[in-house]
Design a protein around this motif. Sequence first.
Motif, PDB file in Angstrom:
ATOM      1  N   VAL A 156      43.476  24.149  24.738  1.00 36.10           N
ATOM      2  CA  VAL A 156      43.330  25.476  24.127  1.00 36.10           C
ATOM      3  C   VAL A 156      41.982  25.632  23.433  1.00 36.10           C
ATOM      4  N   LYS A 157      41.268  24.521  23.256  1.00 37.41           N
ATOM      5  CA  LYS A 157      39.908  24.573  22.721  1.00 37.41           C
ATOM      6  C   LYS A 157      39.102  23.474  23.396  1.00 37.41           C
ATOM      7  N   ALA A 158      37.787  23.496  23.208  1.00 37.98           N
ATOM      8  CA  ALA A 158      36.896  22.593  23.942  1.00 37.98           C
ATOM      9  C   ALA A 158      37.266  21.124  23.754  1.00 37.98           C
ATOM     10  N   GLY A 159      37.614  20.739  22.537  1.00 31.27           N
ATOM     11  CA  GLY A 159      37.919  19.344  22.249  1.00 31.27           C
ATOM     12  C   GLY A 159      39.232  18.862  22.821  1.00 31.27           C
ATOM     13  N   ASP A 160      40.059  19.798  23.315  1.00 35.11           N
ATOM     14  CA  ASP A 160      41.360  19.423  23.883  1.00 35.11           C
ATOM     15  C   ASP A 160      41.260  18.956  25.329  1.00 35.11           C
ATOM     16  N   GLN A 161      40.091  19.088  25.939  1.00 39.05           N
ATOM     17  CA  GLN A 161      39.951  18.755  27.351  1.00 39.05           C
ATOM     18  C   GLN A 161      39.864  17.242  27.559  1.00 39.05           C
ATOM     19  N   THR A 162      40.710  16.726  28.420  1.00 40.70           N
ATOM     20  CA  THR A 162      40.568  15.328  28.824  1.00 40.70           C
ATOM     21  C   THR A 162      39.379  15.224  29.780  1.00 40.70           C
ATOM     22  N   LEU A 205      32.305  16.529  22.221  1.00 38.37           N
ATOM     23  CA  LEU A 205      32.456  15.479  23.222  1.00 38.37           C
ATOM     24  C   LEU A 205      33.242  14.306  22.657  1.00 38.37           C
ATOM     25  N   THR A 206      32.944  13.934  21.425  1.00 42.26           N
ATOM     26  CA  THR A 206      33.690  12.850  20.785  1.00 42.26           C
ATOM     27  C   THR A 206      35.174  13.186  20.719  1.00 42.26           C
ATOM     28  N   GLU A 207      35.477  14.438  20.389  1.00 40.94           N
ATOM     29  CA  GLU A 207      36.873  14.864  20.320  1.00 40.94           C
ATOM     30  C   GLU A 207      37.518  14.801  21.701  1.00 40.94           C
ATOM     31  N   ARG A 208      36.766  15.150  22.735  1.00 40.31           N
ATOM     32  CA  ARG A 208      37.304  15.076  24.102  1.00 40.31           C
ATOM     33  C   ARG A 208      37.654  13.640  24.477  1.00 40.31           C
ATOM     34  N   LEU A 209      36.771  12.706  24.127  1.00 39.61           N
ATOM     35  CA  LEU A 209      37.035  11.298  24.435  1.00 39.61           C
ATOM     36  C   LEU A 209      38.288  10.822  23.704  1.00 39.61           C
ATOM     37  N   GLN A 210      38.422  11.218  22.449  1.00 36.10           N
ATOM     38  CA  GLN A 210      39.603  10.849  21.669  1.00 36.10           C
ATOM     39  C   GLN A 210      40.862  11.481  22.255  1.00 36.10           C
ATOM     40  N   THR A 211      40.720  12.731  22.714  1.00 35.71           N
ATOM     41  CA  THR A 211      41.846  13.410  23.353  1.00 35.71           C
ATOM     42  C   THR A 211      42.284  12.678  24.607  1.00 35.71           C
ATOM     43  N   LEU A 213      42.048   9.463  25.294  1.00 29.25           N
ATOM     44  CA  LEU A 213      42.808   8.273  24.921  1.00 29.25           C
ATOM     45  C   LEU A 213      44.201   8.636  24.444  1.00 29.25           C
ATOM     46  N   LYS A 214      44.310   9.733  23.695  1.00 31.24           N
ATOM     47  CA  LYS A 214      45.602  10.120  23.133  1.00 31.24           C
ATOM     48  C   LYS A 214      46.544  10.654  24.204  1.00 31.24           C
ATOM     49  N   VAL A 215      46.056  11.572  25.039  1.00 34.45           N
ATOM     50  CA  VAL A 215      46.909  12.199  26.044  1.00 34.45           C
ATOM     51  C   VAL A 215      47.472  11.167  27.019  1.00 34.45           C
TER      52      VAL A 215
END
Length: 294
Positions: A156-162, A205-211, A213-215
């Motif tokens: 739903v936002k840029a950081g949510d993208q795997t 981008l950092t948030e995407r990488l974390q996402t 790993l989490k997803v």
Amino acid sequence: MQHIDPPPFDARDVYTTCIGNARPSSRERLESFTDAVADAASAYEVAAQGQALHTLTGLATAPTAPRDRKALEGVYTHRMVKDRTPGRRIYEALRGTTDEEGRRRDNRCPLCGEGLVTTLDHHLPKNKYPLLSVVPVNLIPACRDCNTGKLVTVPVKAGDQTLHPYFDDFSHHPWLRARLRRPRGNEQPSMKFFVSPHSDWSDTLTERLQTHLKVFDLDYRYSLLVSSHIASTNHDLTMAHTNDIAFWLERKAEGWRYRGNPNTMGYALFKALAADEWYVNGGWRSSSVETNLE
């Protein structure tokens, strides 16, 4: 987390192939969506190249009729995946688990780097984006764990993208890291996997990488795999000189690069062991080799 080449298939051609054997009563309705599928594929590719798949909210609402949405989902389920259907050849090519002569390939899952590809994952789920059900660039070769674990996650936002294996490539920097968890009492050593981004990378981008790993629950899944590697390493170190241990572990880490990519479970594991003074200076002896190897 491995970049792979995008599939060489045209979305319009794939869709028309899949619906080719539909009964006349169904084919007319399915053919009416051909242009919409092709347009959705073009919009998807532009958004993916710009790391902006979260902006495709409009695609999620089309078509509006539940009957039509179900029919489009069924193009994948009943006209691509099933044996002896028009799209099955395309499905097998996208999955890429065998070559043209039927020989098994070394196909690691690009989403986790550990499992073997057995299926296709819809990067944007087909029940949310039915127009993308058989769009090739939305179909990612994946292992069963990654496919089932991701479920119907939608950004739903840029950081949510795997990470998208066809469009994202961050293999030039080792951002997947690990930290040794030293044992207490009779515990075995374990690992914590985390993101260590390049200093020039954005917060998004950092948030995407974390996402990612989490997803895909990679910290937990990798942690289940490391115990046998640590046990085997402890055994090997009984034959190594103390001054050579860190160098040996560094060399071991380099052997875990996959196609030049350092972001693998093994690379992070052995880099962490090599950097841990407690482990290198004898901590590996804290658990008996016999216990670790059982």
